[in-house]
Design a protein around this motif. Structure first.
Motif, PDB file in Angstrom:
ATOM      1  N   THR A 139       3.392  -6.226  -6.844  1.00 13.07           N
ATOM      2  CA  THR A 139       1.953  -6.218  -7.099  1.00 13.07           C
ATOM      3  C   THR A 139       1.374  -4.835  -6.821  1.00 13.07           C
ATOM      4  O   THR A 139       0.603  -4.294  -7.624  1.00 13.07           O
ATOM      5  N   LEU A 140       1.764  -4.261  -5.695  1.00 13.36           N
ATOM      6  CA  LEU A 140       1.322  -2.904  -5.344  1.00 13.36           C
ATOM      7  C   LEU A 140       2.107  -1.829  -6.084  1.00 13.36           C
ATOM      8  O   LEU A 140       1.726  -0.656  -6.071  1.00 13.36           O
ATOM      9  N   LYS A 141       3.199  -2.225  -6.723  1.00 13.09           N
ATOM     10  CA  LYS A 141       4.109  -1.275  -7.389  1.00 13.09           C
ATOM     11  C   LYS A 141       4.590  -0.226  -6.376  1.00 13.09           C
ATOM     12  O   LYS A 141       4.460   0.998  -6.578  1.00 13.09           O
ATOM     13  N   GLN A 142       5.163  -0.750  -5.297  1.00 11.85           N
ATOM     14  CA  GLN A 142       5.554   0.124  -4.195  1.00 11.85           C
ATOM     15  C   GLN A 142       6.775  -0.417  -3.484  1.00 11.85           C
ATOM     16  O   GLN A 142       6.930  -1.635  -3.303  1.00 11.85           O
ATOM     17  N   THR A 202       7.933   6.259   1.296  1.00 11.99           N
ATOM     18  CA  THR A 202       7.220   5.497   0.277  1.00 11.99           C
ATOM     19  C   THR A 202       7.692   5.876  -1.114  1.00 11.99           C
ATOM     20  O   THR A 202       7.949   7.046  -1.402  1.00 11.99           O
ATOM     21  N   ASN A 258       6.219   4.962  -4.909  1.00 14.44           N
ATOM     22  CA  ASN A 258       5.220   4.303  -5.748  1.00 14.44           C
ATOM     23  C   ASN A 258       5.554   4.548  -7.216  1.00 14.44           C
ATOM     24  O   ASN A 258       6.041   5.619  -7.576  1.00 14.44           O
ATOM     25  N   ASP A 301       7.208  -4.444  -3.267  1.00 16.52           N
ATOM     26  CA  ASP A 301       5.973  -5.163  -3.589  1.00 16.52           C
ATOM     27  C   ASP A 301       5.630  -4.872  -5.046  1.00 16.52           C
ATOM     28  O   ASP A 301       5.130  -3.796  -5.370  1.00 16.52           O
TER      29      ASP A 301
END
Lengths: 113, 115
Positions: free
Chosen positions: A69-72, A22, A24, A67
């Motif tokens: 929107t999720l900043k991920q 991941t 972020n 993504d």
């Protein structure tokens, strides 16, 4: 403040399983996000680049999702092998006229036979 | 295609001494980067060149660090005088252009130990 977060703890995965890492970020609006692999004593090696308007990118056993929107971003290695063991770094641009990449600290991936 | 070359691979110096690192990028790559990587951290950009001009040196400690890229090809990074906190791996990278759409190619790095 602006920052990039990657799992600080090592990720242990059984050989043959899918490894998911991941990345972020906060307070950035990157146009591009890149993933690199780094082995001990070596410089990072480029793996994949994904654009803000792309949801997913694949290369052989590797897949990256982005993504905004999720900043991920998620980085997947399918059918993992011990040779995939390394540190994986994500890097992104700041989304403005600044040309530099901002780097995460990386996640150490260990694939156990 | 030859990769990015760096030398030396290892260097041990005492604090207050000076040291220089050399980098030869991939032929045809306009952009050259010097990064500092401390153990357990990601690379931190020190300076970025586009051909032989500086694009970004905002994180370069200019009181002790200097870098040049002569004729838009090879580059040297110098530290004078070195401090204990300069112990790190110094990575050189190059790319065809500047910006997030360009992948970067890294050399093996120089591991500097300041005692």
């Amino acid at each position: 403040s602006q920052k990039i977060e990657q799992n600080s703890e090592a990720l242990n995965i059984q050989e043959g399983k899918t490894a998911t890492l991941t990345c972020n970020y906060t307070n950035y609006s990157p146009a591009y996000l890149q993933w690199y692999r780094q082995d001990p004593g070596r410089g990072p090696v480029f793996l994949l680049l994904i654009r803000e308007n792309e949801k997913e990118k694949r290369k052989e056993r590797l897949k990256v999702t982005f993504d905004t929107t999720l900043k991920q971003s998620l980085f997947h290695i399918t059918a993992s092998q011990p040779a995939d063991s390394a540190t994986y770094l994500c890097a992104l641009d700041e989304g403005d006229s600044n040309y530099q990449l901002i780097w995460g600290a990386g996640t150490k991936l260990i694939i156990k036979p | 295609e030859a990769g990015v070359a760096q030398s030396p691979r290892y260097k041990i110096i005492e604090k207050r001494q000076s040291v220089a690192f050399w980098c030869n990028p991939i032929s045809g790559h306009a952009t050259l980067y010097w990064y500092q990587q401390i153990l357990g951290q990601g690379p931190k950009l020190l300076i970025q060149f586009q051909n032989n001009g500086v694009v970004d040196d905002s994180q370069l400690p200019k009181d002790r660090f200097s870098a040049e890229r002569l004729k838009g090809v090879d580059s040297t990074l110098k530290i004078q005088p070195a401090k204990l906190e300069d112990s790190a791996v110094y990575l050189c990278a190059s790319s065809l252009g500047s910006g997030g759409s360009y992948e970067q190619y890294f050399g093996p790095g120089t591991r500097l130990t300041v005692t």
